[in-house]
Design a protein around this motif. Sequence first.
Motif, PDB file in Angstrom:
ATOM      1  N   ILE A 264      25.206   8.689  44.993  1.00  0.00           N
ATOM      2  CA  ILE A 264      26.262   7.956  45.704  1.00  0.00           C
ATOM      3  C   ILE A 264      26.667   6.739  44.880  1.00  0.00           C
ATOM      4  CG2 ILE A 264      26.771   6.577  47.773  1.00  0.00           C
ATOM      5  CD1 ILE A 264      25.084   8.626  49.338  1.00  0.00           C
ATOM      6  N   GLY A 265      27.963   6.617  44.649  1.00  0.00           N
ATOM      7  CA  GLY A 265      28.500   5.520  43.848  1.00  0.00           C
ATOM      8  C   GLY A 265      28.904   5.930  42.434  1.00  0.00           C
ATOM      9  N   LEU A 266      28.583   7.177  42.043  1.00  0.00           N
ATOM     10  CA  LEU A 266      28.978   7.625  40.711  1.00  0.00           C
ATOM     11  C   LEU A 266      30.490   7.833  40.627  1.00  0.00           C
ATOM     12  CD1 LEU A 266      26.294  10.333  39.753  1.00  0.00           C
ATOM     13  CD2 LEU A 266      26.328   7.901  39.170  1.00  0.00           C
ATOM     14  N   ASP A 267      31.050   7.487  39.484  1.00  0.00           N
ATOM     15  CA  ASP A 267      32.451   7.797  39.198  1.00  0.00           C
ATOM     16  C   ASP A 267      32.518   9.262  38.776  1.00  0.00           C
ATOM     17  OD1 ASP A 267      33.272   5.175  39.652  1.00  0.00           O
ATOM     18  OD2 ASP A 267      33.015   4.603  37.552  1.00  0.00           O
TER      19      ASP A 267
ATOM     20  N   PHE B  67      39.861  10.519  35.843  1.00  0.00           N
ATOM     21  CA  PHE B  67      39.078   9.929  36.926  1.00  0.00           C
ATOM     22  C   PHE B  67      39.546  10.496  38.262  1.00  0.00           C
ATOM     23  CE2 PHE B  67      38.671   6.511  40.153  1.00  0.00           C
ATOM     24  CZ  PHE B  67      37.286   6.431  40.198  1.00  0.00           C
ATOM     25  N   LEU B  68      38.614  11.040  39.046  1.00  0.00           N
ATOM     26  CA  LEU B  68      38.959  11.638  40.342  1.00  0.00           C
ATOM     27  C   LEU B  68      38.635  10.731  41.516  1.00  0.00           C
ATOM     28  CD1 LEU B  68      37.622  15.249  39.714  1.00  0.00           C
ATOM     29  CD2 LEU B  68      39.990  14.447  39.613  1.00  0.00           C
ATOM     30  N   GLY B  69      37.605   9.899  41.398  1.00  0.00           N
ATOM     31  CA  GLY B  69      37.199   9.026  42.494  1.00  0.00           C
ATOM     32  C   GLY B  69      35.715   8.725  42.403  1.00  0.00           C
ATOM     33  N   VAL B  70      35.169   8.241  43.522  1.00  0.00           N
ATOM     34  CA  VAL B  70      33.778   7.803  43.598  1.00  0.00           C
ATOM     35  C   VAL B  70      33.065   8.594  44.686  1.00  0.00           C
ATOM     36  CG1 VAL B  70      32.266   5.826  44.063  1.00  0.00           C
ATOM     37  CG2 VAL B  70      34.403   5.492  42.814  1.00  0.00           C
ATOM     38  N   ILE B  71      31.841   9.020  44.408  1.00  0.00           N
ATOM     39  CA  ILE B  71      31.055   9.732  45.423  1.00  0.00           C
ATOM     40  C   ILE B  71      30.606   8.739  46.484  1.00  0.00           C
ATOM     41  CG2 ILE B  71      28.960  11.057  45.892  1.00  0.00           C
ATOM     42  CD1 ILE B  71      29.201  12.203  43.071  1.00  0.00           C
ATOM     43  N   THR B  72      30.970   9.024  47.733  1.00  0.00           N
ATOM     44  CA  THR B  72      30.634   8.122  48.837  1.00  0.00           C
ATOM     45  C   THR B  72      29.627   8.713  49.807  1.00  0.00           C
ATOM     46  OG1 THR B  72      32.507   8.925  50.127  1.00  0.00           O
ATOM     47  CG2 THR B  72      32.862   6.939  48.758  1.00  0.00           C
ATOM     48  N   ASP B  73      29.408  10.025  49.744  1.00  0.00           N
ATOM     49  CA  ASP B  73      28.471  10.656  50.668  1.00  0.00           C
ATOM     50  C   ASP B  73      28.076  12.019  50.112  1.00  0.00           C
ATOM     51  OD1 ASP B  73      26.864  10.941  52.901  1.00  0.00           O
ATOM     52  OD2 ASP B  73      28.519  11.165  54.322  1.00  0.00           O
TER      53      ASP B  73
ATOM     54  N   GLU C  43      35.752   9.950  47.284  1.00  0.00           N
ATOM     55  CA  GLU C  43      36.872   9.167  47.825  1.00  0.00           C
ATOM     56  C   GLU C  43      37.897   8.954  46.728  1.00  0.00           C
ATOM     57  OE1 GLU C  43      37.713   7.970  50.869  1.00  0.00           O
ATOM     58  OE2 GLU C  43      35.944   8.957  51.728  1.00  0.00           O
ATOM     59  N   LYS C  44      39.109   9.369  47.031  1.00  0.00           N
ATOM     60  CA  LYS C  44      40.232   9.177  46.123  1.00  0.00           C
ATOM     61  C   LYS C  44      41.202   8.216  46.791  1.00  0.00           C
ATOM     62  CE  LYS C  44      42.139  12.931  44.914  1.00  0.00           C
ATOM     63  NZ  LYS C  44      42.695  14.214  44.512  1.00  0.00           N
ATOM     64  N   THR C  45      42.152   7.727  46.048  1.00  0.00           N
ATOM     65  CA  THR C  45      43.164   6.854  46.645  1.00  0.00           C
ATOM     66  C   THR C  45      44.021   7.631  47.629  1.00  0.00           C
ATOM     67  OG1 THR C  45      44.622   7.272  44.774  1.00  0.00           O
ATOM     68  CG2 THR C  45      43.272   5.267  44.691  1.00  0.00           C
ATOM     69  N   THR C  46      44.084   8.946  47.474  1.00  0.00           N
ATOM     70  CA  THR C  46      44.916   9.785  48.346  1.00  0.00           C
ATOM     71  C   THR C  46      44.107  10.533  49.403  1.00  0.00           C
ATOM     72  OG1 THR C  46      44.756  11.598  46.755  1.00  0.00           O
ATOM     73  CG2 THR C  46      46.653  10.124  46.553  1.00  0.00           C
TER      74      THR C  46
ATOM     75  N   GLN D 286      40.122  12.358  50.530  1.00  0.00           N
ATOM     76  CA  GLN D 286      38.807  12.820  50.102  1.00  0.00           C
ATOM     77  C   GLN D 286      38.903  14.145  49.360  1.00  0.00           C
ATOM     78  OE1 GLN D 286      36.395  13.095  53.642  1.00  0.00           O
ATOM     79  NE2 GLN D 286      35.647  11.020  53.392  1.00  0.00           N
ATOM     80  N   LEU D 287      37.942  14.331  48.475  1.00  0.00           N
ATOM     81  CA  LEU D 287      37.797  15.577  47.749  1.00  0.00           C
ATOM     82  C   LEU D 287      36.354  16.028  47.963  1.00  0.00           C
ATOM     83  CD1 LEU D 287      38.871  17.633  45.624  1.00  0.00           C
ATOM     84  CD2 LEU D 287      38.069  16.027  43.870  1.00  0.00           C
ATOM     85  N   LEU D 288      36.156  17.286  48.327  1.00  0.00           N
ATOM     86  CA  LEU D 288      34.822  17.830  48.525  1.00  0.00           C
ATOM     87  C   LEU D 288      34.498  18.763  47.368  1.00  0.00           C
ATOM     88  CD1 LEU D 288      35.018  18.658  52.341  1.00  0.00           C
ATOM     89  CD2 LEU D 288      34.138  16.589  51.251  1.00  0.00           C
ATOM     90  N   ILE D 289      33.370  18.509  46.706  1.00  0.00           N
ATOM     91  CA  ILE D 289      32.967  19.283  45.540  1.00  0.00           C
ATOM     92  C   ILE D 289      31.566  19.837  45.776  1.00  0.00           C
ATOM     93  CG2 ILE D 289      32.369  19.126  43.077  1.00  0.00           C
ATOM     94  CD1 ILE D 289      35.333  18.950  43.554  1.00  0.00           C
ATOM     95  N   PRO D 290      31.376  21.149  45.580  1.00  0.00           N
ATOM     96  CA  PRO D 290      30.031  21.714  45.755  1.00  0.00           C
ATOM     97  C   PRO D 290      29.093  21.242  44.646  1.00  0.00           C
ATOM     98  CG  PRO D 290      31.525  23.375  44.902  1.00  0.00           C
ATOM     99  CD  PRO D 290      32.355  22.158  45.203  1.00  0.00           C
ATOM    100  N   ALA D 291      27.850  20.961  45.014  1.00  0.00           N
ATOM    101  CA  ALA D 291      26.844  20.528  44.041  1.00  0.00           C
ATOM    102  C   ALA D 291      26.219  21.758  43.399  1.00  0.00           C
ATOM    103  CB  ALA D 291      25.793  19.669  44.723  1.00  0.00           C
ATOM    104  N   LEU D 292      26.990  22.393  42.527  1.00  0.00           N
ATOM    105  CA  LEU D 292      26.554  23.605  41.836  1.00  0.00           C
ATOM    106  C   LEU D 292      26.600  23.372  40.330  1.00  0.00           C
ATOM    107  CD1 LEU D 292      28.641  26.205  43.878  1.00  0.00           C
ATOM    108  CD2 LEU D 292      26.194  25.691  44.131  1.00  0.00           C
ATOM    109  N   LYS D 293      25.672  23.985  39.602  1.00  0.00           N
ATOM    110  CA  LYS D 293      25.635  23.812  38.145  1.00  0.00           C
ATOM    111  C   LYS D 293      26.917  24.275  37.472  1.00  0.00           C
ATOM    112  CE  LYS D 293      20.673  23.884  37.634  1.00  0.00           C
ATOM    113  NZ  LYS D 293      19.499  24.497  37.022  1.00  0.00           N
ATOM    114  N   LYS D 294      27.592  25.282  38.040  1.00  0.00           N
ATOM    115  CA  LYS D 294      28.837  25.756  37.419  1.00  0.00           C
ATOM    116  C   LYS D 294      29.997  24.782  37.652  1.00  0.00           C
ATOM    117  CE  LYS D 294      30.328  28.734  41.225  1.00  0.00           C
ATOM    118  NZ  LYS D 294      30.634  30.098  41.618  1.00  0.00           N
TER     119      LYS D 294
END
Length: 171
Positions: A108-111, A119-125, A138-141, A143-151
Motif C-alpha cells: 500500500i502506497g506504491l506508485d 504512471f497509473l496511480g497509487v495502491i490504496t488498498d 487510485e487514479k485522478t479519474t 479507481q483501477l483494479l489490478i489482479p496480483a498475478l505474476k503475469k
Amino acid sequence: MEKSLKCATNQEFLTIGRIGKPHGIKGDVRVYPLTDFPDRFNNLHKAYIDGTVITIAAAHPSNDFIIMQINGFDSREKAAALTGKFLKIAKSDAAPLAEGEYYFFDIIGLDVFDENGVFLGVITDILKTGSNDVYVIEKTTGQLLIPALKKVVTNIDINNKRMDIIMPTEN
C-alpha cells in the motif's frame, strides 16, 4: 501475511489481534488473531495496546482465540477495560517472509506504472478475493483494479516505492 484492513496498520505498529472479553476471573483476556502467523503468540513476550508496551506472561491457543495473561492485569475488571482494543507489535518484529512475498503495508502506497512507464496511480488498498488478491489503484479519474498475478505484476521495488505492471487485456 498479516491480515490487512486499511486501518489495521500504521507507520510504527502492525496489528496482530483484537482483544475480546475477559476469560475467567484472574485477568486473562481472549485475543482473536488478525494474522496469518498465529504461532507468533507462542513466543510473544512484548506487544503494544494503544501505543503502550505490555508484557505478556503467558499465552495459549483455545478454539478460535488465544488466552493471554498480561502482566499488571490481575482482575476481570482490569481485563474488561481492554475489550475491543487491538494488540500490536512493532513492524520490525514482523515475521520474515520468503523472497517475493510482501506484507500489505509494504504494498500500500506504491506508485504503479504500466509497461510503457506511464504512471497509473497509487495502491490504496488490497482486496482478498479468495483466488488472488486485487490491488486497488487510485487514479485522478477514479479507481483501477489490478489482479496480483505474476503475469500482470512484473516488478515490485519496495525501496523505491514502485510497482510495474502489464495492463491486462480484455478477452
